[in-house]
Structures are given as C-alpha cells and as structure tokens.
Enzyme design. Structure first.
Site, mmCIF file in Angstrom:
data_model
loop_
_atom_site.group_PDB
_atom_site.id
_atom_site.type_symbol
_atom_site.label_atom_id
_atom_site.label_comp_id
_atom_site.label_asym_id
_atom_site.label_seq_id
_atom_site.Cartn_x
_atom_site.Cartn_y
_atom_site.Cartn_z
ATOM 1 C CB SER A 68 -0.939 -0.075 1.207
ATOM 2 O OG SER A 68 -1.766 1.033 1.252
ATOM 3 C CG ASP A 234 -21.084 17.759 -32.382
ATOM 4 O OD1 ASP A 234 -20.607 17.875 -31.230
ATOM 5 O OD2 ASP A 234 -22.290 17.935 -32.637
ATOM 6 C CB ALA A 329 -26.881 5.294 -33.870
ATOM 7 N N GLY A 456 -35.830 16.143 -39.390
ATOM 8 C CA GLY A 456 -36.222 17.364 -38.685
ATOM 9 C C GLY A 456 -35.232 18.492 -38.923
HETATM 10 C C1 16G Z 1 -30.566 17.000 -34.127
HETATM 11 C C2 16G Z 1 -30.772 16.414 -32.754
HETATM 12 C C3 16G Z 1 -30.325 14.966 -32.725
HETATM 13 C C4 16G Z 1 -30.967 14.174 -33.823
HETATM 14 C C5 16G Z 1 -30.815 14.850 -35.158
HETATM 15 C C6 16G Z 1 -31.706 14.147 -36.177
HETATM 16 C C7 16G Z 1 -30.439 17.492 -30.614
HETATM 17 C C8 16G Z 1 -29.477 18.210 -29.716
HETATM 18 N N1 16G Z 1 -29.963 17.150 -31.792
HETATM 19 O O1 16G Z 1 -29.208 17.054 -34.433
HETATM 20 O O2 16G Z 1 -30.664 14.431 -31.483
HETATM 21 O O3 16G Z 1 -30.392 12.897 -33.873
HETATM 22 O O4 16G Z 1 -31.226 16.186 -35.058
HETATM 23 O O5 16G Z 1 -31.636 14.805 -37.413
HETATM 24 O O6 16G Z 1 -31.586 17.221 -30.270
HETATM 25 P P1 16G Z 1 -32.686 14.510 -38.534
HETATM 26 O O7 16G Z 1 -34.045 14.793 -37.995
HETATM 27 O O8 16G Z 1 -32.285 15.381 -39.657
HETATM 28 O O9 16G Z 1 -32.539 13.072 -38.898
HETATM 29 MG MG MG Z 2 -23.825 19.000 -31.930
#
Ligand code: 16G
Ligand code: MG
Length: 500
Positions: A68, A234, A329, A456
């Site tokens: 130790s 990122d 992912a 989105g």
């Molecule tokens: C944004 C979101 C992420 C998501 C991605 C999907 C946050 C901080 N970031 O980067 O979570 O995986 O959008 O993108 O919420 P998409 O709708 O273009 O596939």
């Molecule tokens: Mg980011």
C-alpha cells in the site's frame, strides 16, 4: 481421503528457505515488511491460499501482493476471501504459524496439523486469483507465490498479468468549442495518456464525418497507430464517436450504440456488485436508428425503450429509470441518476469490501457524468473510465456485439410534411398504404428491418435499412427509397437510378 502432496511441497519449499532470526506476523493487512525477506512468506501464502480454497469447497481465494502506502522497498501480501472480504480472522493465526516454521520439514508438519485440525478435504479443487502493485520487488514475489500455488496443486490465475500500459487516446475536436477545453484537460492528464489534435472546423473531421463516412478523419491518418483508439467530437461538443485501428490498420467505428452497450453493462454490473440491484433499476433508451444487434445485446440484460429521434425525447424517457442510459447512434447522449437513486447511493452502507468498491465507483460516476446535457468530453471520460476498469482495448469493446449491416439513404421529395409516423417513428401512417408496401419488401430480406421518417433538420426523408448481409441492406434501403420517391409524387424522369 487425499494426502498432502508432500513431495512437490518439499521440492519447491527448498527453493524458498525461511530467513533465520526473523519472526513474521500476519497483521491487520497481512504480512508487511521489507521486501527482501518475504520470499518464503509468499511461497507459504500460496500453499495456504490453496488450502483455504479447498476448505471452502473450491471457492476462489484472492492474494494481493502490496504494501500500500509504505515505502517502495517494502512489500506485503494479504489473503482475500471469496466474496472479496478480508481473510477470516480465525485463519490469521495459521498464516503466522506457517510463515514461522523454520525448515521445510517443520513447514510440512505445520501443514499436516492444520489439515487435520480443520478437517480439510484435500480432494477438493482449489482456485487462487492474484495480482500485485507496481513495486520493483513485486514480480519476483509473485513468482514465489506461484510456486506455492503450484506446490499444493491449486489452479492459479494472475489477474494483473494481461493489463497493458494504456495506449494514448487521440481526440479530434473538429476544432470546435471542445478544442480549448480538451487542450486544458491535456495539461492535467499529460500527453502520454491523451493527445489532442487540431483540424479545420468541421472540415473532414468531427463526429458527423466519422459517423456518415465511417472513415478515419484524414488529418489523423498516420497519427493513430494500429491498436490505438481515438475519438471525434462535433463542433459544439455534444456528440462523441470512438474508433480504433486494428492490427492491420483497418478502421473500426464505435458509435453511440457501442457506447451504450459498454456503459450500461458496466453500470448494471456495479449496481449488482454493490448489492443495490433490488433498489436501483437501470434502463436504456434508444431510437429506431440503434443497430438491431445493439438492441438485442442490451435487451438481454436490461429494459430498453425506443423513442423518437432527438435528444429531448431520449432524455425525457431516461428520466423514468432509476439510472437511465441513453445515446443516439450518432453519438448524442448521457446517463441520468434519478434523485432518489442519488440519495440511496449517498446513504447506503455496504457490508463487504467488494460492495464498498462498487458503491464508490457508482458515486464517482454520478459526479463524473454531465447529467444536464450530453457533453462529449464528459462522455469521453466516462468511456475511458469503463475501458480502464474492464482493461478493454478498442477491439474487446467492439466485440461486445457485432453490428448488423445497415444503410441510410436520403430521399429528396416534393413535400416531406406528407410523411407522418407513429410508434417511435417505426411506422408510417401517411402516405396511407406505404407502410404496407415497405413491410412486404422487408419480409423478403433475411434479418430485414427498415423505417422511413422525415428529417427534422433537412428537407429530405430518411430511409434506414438493416439486413444480415451488407449488399442486402443496401438493396433494401434503395428499394424502400424507391417506394418513397414514387409515393411522394417524384418525377419518374429524375428518379435516382439506384432506387431500383
Ligand atoms: C438533431 C438532434 C439529434 C438528432 C438529429 C436528427 C439534438 C441536440 N440534436 O441534431 O438528437 O439525432 O437532429 O436529425 O436534439 P434529422 O431529424 O435530420 O434526422
Ligand atoms: Mg452538436
């Protein structure tokens, strides 16, 4: 009833004679004194550990070679009972008696007395696990111990032998906001265990580059050595991707799903070892993009929920567990400890040393992890802690499960708002009838899975597909993309040719 293997004990014992005039004592933490006089003690402890294991019906006994906090020239040895607790105190006196037998014959007589007095059945198996600290005297003392383990015919395992010096980690911060912080971190950790590499902001580097191209950022080529691991953040340091080069310099990506598997399995193990598994339930949150192999691996170990894409959905769902682990992912994620769980960790009183160590690790993880928001540098430290504890290389981590081949395709459509989903984005409800067509297609592929959702963040519809072989995953993704394109009123003349 078997007899003591007197011949092998005698032969090996003669190689480890007891120094005259020295009286040894098994004290509070085992034998501890100047290392140069400990050779015979280590041999005899090896024999004793074997007998203790036989007495406990072959349960594993631990032996730790350490002094130790004592000066480097000291060393010591202590025995550990099967559940990780200190040697039963009633055996300390036997350890002392054996260590003080003056000659080999005296030693054998002491052993015979002990076997008789404690009615040890010598036909039972014996298992001993051992390790040492970093003292220069450790290696030779361990080899004396190994002679003792061999002499009594016990099975020995060196639990410290395979630990290699950790390879330095290379961090690519995409030259974003993580870069100056990582530079400060390197000052604390030293560049032998952490390197930091600057690259132009988000230009052929960073977590998104790694995830989408599944390649090593070109700026790291030649810097990352075979067997070494690296990670990319990122630009705003909320995504983390790990990777390593294998012995043949092939690139392997360790994405958010691999991070979930590593971290969740470790936390489950700690909760169990600490004795808190009836009070603390660990769960995982993923999205439909989680590789099917990761979902299978995790579902076999703990509850897994699937929610819609986006950190807010995962974070919210993770709050419903006592300890919720979530990573997309693409590398966004963290681990959440509920307030009642934090209270339990603070007040719990462990009853064995193993419980106490596991509890301490859980308390430390609770401090280390940024629970407000996914923070790539905090996640990176979390991954490094788990890898160090498990003594995992990138390759061992990667082998927790094997990713199913998959393909992600973007489809430019006339109006992406006509695409509506349910069941955590796994089913399309609009355009009506399209999901049915996708299902029919998927059924034709071995291990097939596919889903469609409007992005989105970009004006596209995304198609994800998995199958048991790569060419099939690609084909399925393109065929579903073709259905989407046609269904959304795309012009047949401009239909991408790979959308079969
Ligand atoms: C944004 C979101 C992420 C998501 C991605 C999907 C946050 C901080 N970031 O980067 O979570 O995986 O959008 O993108 O919420 P998409 O709708 O273009 O596939
Ligand atoms: Mg980011």
């Amino acid at each position: 009833m078997s007899l003591l293997p007197v011949e092998s004990i005698s032969a090996l014992s003669r190689l480890h004679p007891k120094p005259a005039q020295i009286h040894f004592q098994y004290g509070t933490a085992g034998f501890r004194t100047i290392a140069s006089v400990l050779d015979s003690v280590l041999f005899r402890v090896g024999v004793l550990a074997g007998l203790r294991s036989k007495k406990l019906d072959g349960k594993t006994i631990g032996v730790m070679v350490t002094a130790s906090h004592n000066p480097e020239q000291d060393n010591g040895v202590k025995l550990v009972d099967p559940r990780g607790e200190m040697l039963d105190t009633s055996w300390e006196i036997h350890a002392t008696a054996l260590s003080n037998a003056q000659t080999t014959d005296d030693f054998i007589r002491e052993l015979e007395k002990l076997v008789q007095a404690l009615k040890i059945d010598l036909s039972k198996p014996a298992r001993v696990v051992y390790a040492r600290d970093t003292r220069p005297s450790g290696a030779s003392l361990v080899s004396s111990l190994e002679d003792g383990i061999k002499a009594i015919g016990a099975e020995g395992r060196n639990a410290g032998a395979t630990r290699e010096t950790p390879q330095p980690l290379t961090i690519d911060c995409a030259n974003g906001v993580g870069a100056p912080i990582a530079a400060r971190l390197v000052e604390y950790l030293g560049d032998t265990c952490l390197w930091f590499w600057k690259t132009p902001l988000n230009n052929a580097c960073g977590a998104d580059y790694v995830k989408t191209t599944q390649k090593l950022p070109p700026s790291l080529a030649g810097r990352l050595q075979p067997g070494q691991r690296g990670c990319s953040l990122d630009g705003d340091a909320d995504r983390l991707m790990y990777y390593y080069l294998d012995d043949r310099s092939h690139f392997h990506m360790l994405d958010g799903d691999k991070i979930t598997a590593l971290v969740a399995a470790f936390i489950v193990e700690l909760v169990k070892t600490s004795g808190l598994d009836s009070q603390i339930k660990v769960g995982v949150v993923q999205t439909a993009y989680a590789n099917g192999a990761s979902t299978k691996y995790l579902s076999e170990r703990l509850p897994v929920r699937c929610v819609s894409t986006g950190v807010k959905h995962l974070h919210h769902a993770a709050e419903h567990y006592n300890i919720g682990v979530y990573f997309e992912a693409n590398g966004h994620g963290t681990v959440l400890f509920s307030q009642p769980t934090q209270d339990i960790l603070a007040s719990y009183e462990p009853t064995t040393p193993a419980q106490s160590t596991a509890l301490e690790h859980l308390r430390n993880l609770n401090q280390l992890i940024n629970q407000t928001v996914g923070d790539a540098l905090s996640d990176m430290l979390l991954v490094e802690v788990v890898l160090a504890h498990k003594a995992y290389s990138g390759n061992e981590w990667d082998s927790l499960y094997v990713d199913l081949p998959n393909r992600l395709v973007k489809v430019v459509v006339v109006d992406r708002t006509q695409f509506k989903t349910e069941d955590a984005e796994r089913q399309l409800v609009s355009p009506v009838g399209l999901q049915q067509k996708i299902n029919e297609l998927v059924r034709r592929y071995d291990g097939g899975r596919s889903f469609v959702r409007p992005s989105g963040t970009e004006d596209v519809v995304r198609v994800y597909a998995e199958a048991s072989i790569k060419t099939q995953a690609d084909e399925l993704a393109f065929r579903v993309a073709g259905l989407v394109y046609d269904e959304s009123g795309g012009n047949p003349a401009t239909r991408p040719k790979e959308f079969l």
